[in-house]
Design a protein around this motif. Structure first.
Motif, PDB file in Angstrom:
ATOM      1  N   SER A  74       0.826  -1.206   0.000  1.00  0.00           N
ATOM      2  CA  SER A  74       0.000   0.000   0.000  1.00  0.00           C
ATOM      3  C   SER A  74       0.859   1.256   0.000  1.00  0.00           C
ATOM      4  CB  SER A  74      -0.925  -0.002   1.228  1.00  0.00           C
ATOM      5  OG  SER A  74      -1.812  -1.105   1.197  1.00  0.00           O
ATOM      6  N   GLN A  83       1.228   4.220  -3.074  1.00  0.00           N
ATOM      7  CA  GLN A  83       1.085   5.670  -2.921  1.00  0.00           C
ATOM      8  C   GLN A  83       2.344   6.407  -3.370  1.00  0.00           C
ATOM      9  OE1 GLN A  83      -0.080   6.831   1.008  1.00  0.00           O
ATOM     10  NE2 GLN A  83      -0.161   9.000   0.545  1.00  0.00           N
ATOM     11  N   GLN A  97      -4.033   6.132  -3.614  1.00  0.00           N
ATOM     12  CA  GLN A  97      -4.385   5.181  -2.568  1.00  0.00           C
ATOM     13  C   GLN A  97      -5.475   4.229  -3.052  1.00  0.00           C
ATOM     14  OE1 GLN A  97      -5.477   7.546   0.858  1.00  0.00           O
ATOM     15  NE2 GLN A  97      -3.359   8.057   1.340  1.00  0.00           N
TER      16      GLN A  97
END
Length: 301
Positions: free
Chosen positions: A101, A105, A111
């Motif tokens: 994750s 980003q 996101q």
């Protein structure tokens, strides 16, 4: 019916790839709770590299490399640094899930989801109805899966390497006295598991979705570990358990599509309930059998 069968096969593939990786680790005496992190990182890497290079093949190779690197880190922490195998496994899961994750980003400034136009090759296309329509959604990795299961069975059941791996997991001191290096065997088992988890992540993200979203695995690694326990750490048993979980996921999808009277949340949570049961069974199994304790004692010897 055909759509249900297609969903079952598609859901089974990544679970079974990851479960076979967990099987190799379990055979070596490693309680592998890092499968979730390996598959999640591999899923992200497969899509990211495929998107940037325009090649699904490079995406799969990069996914395998990322899972193998995490597997080597796992081995280093438990075998060289004497870390607790369960705690480190959960840490690897955290690295894989949170790290993917974070990279999403940082590298893509989002996101949400990233998509690629270069998914895995589908050998059969063009059948909208009838039995052959089941094959439309199967990627090349799913077609190769029976061969992979057979090869793992041969390795575990019909080869000296498989017997040595089992000896390391169950009787590490006896294995060492027979000239087998337990530390090296565990490393190779985790590397092999990393390759399989890389394939699982590739199938999950590039098989049909051609995209990655944060926490795409959504517990798949834990379900795969459950399949290892339910399959009695045997290749064919693991395959059967994985198929069962794939069918359970497909039932959940079917329930949502047809709006069954039974709450879909109850159906969707069944694999995770079974996961909790399996972890409990595995803990008792290890205590009675002494495999894990022998392996961990060897790590500290």
């Amino acid at each position: 019916m055909w759509q249900f069968l297609a969903n079952s096969l598609q859901d089974t593939s990544p679970i079974l790839f990851a479960a076979l990786g967990g099987l190799l680790a379990f055979r070596a005496g490693i309680f592998h709770l890092g499968l979730e992190g390996l598959v999640c990182m591999a899923s992200f890497t497969a899509v990211a590299v495929s998107k940037e290079t325009g090649s699904a093949t490079f995406g799969v190779l990069a996914a395998i490399a990322s899972a193998v690197l995490l597997s080597v880190l796992y081995w280093f922490l438990i075998d060289v640094m004497n870390g607790n195998v369960i705690i480190v496994g959960l840490g690897i899961t955290g690295i894989g899930v949170a790290g993917s994750s974070y990279l999403l980003q940082v590298l893509f400034n989002t996101q949400g989801a990233i998509q690629t136009a270069n998914g895995l090759y589908h050998p059969v296309v063009g059948h909208a109805r009838g039995p052959l329509s089941v094959l439309n959604g199967l990627s090349i990795l799913t077609w190769c899966l029976p061969v992979v299961v057979f090869l793992i069975w041969v390795l575990v059941r019909r080869s000296f390497s498989g017997l040595a791996l089992t000896a390391v997991g169950e009787f590490p001191f006896a294995a060492r006295s027979a000239g087998i290096a337990p530390r090296r065997a565990r490393l190779l088992a985790l590397i092999g598991g990393g390759v399989l988890c890389g394939l699982a992540g590739s199938e999950l993200s590039l098989g049909n979705l051609d995209s990655f979203t944060p926490n795409l695995t959504n517990g798949l690694g834990y379900v795969a570990f459950t399949a290892v326990v339910f399959g009695a750490v045997a290749p064919l048993g693991v395959a059967a358990a994985s198929i069962g979980f794939g069918i359970a996921n497909a039932i959940g999808i079917q329930a949502q599509l047809e709006r069954w009277s039974v709450p879909t949340e109850i159906i969707m949570m069944l694999p995770y309930v079974l996961t909790l049961i399996a972890v409990t069974i595995a803990a008792g199994f290890n205590r009675g059998r002494g495999a894990a304790q022998a392996g961990f004692a060897e790590l500290r010897s």
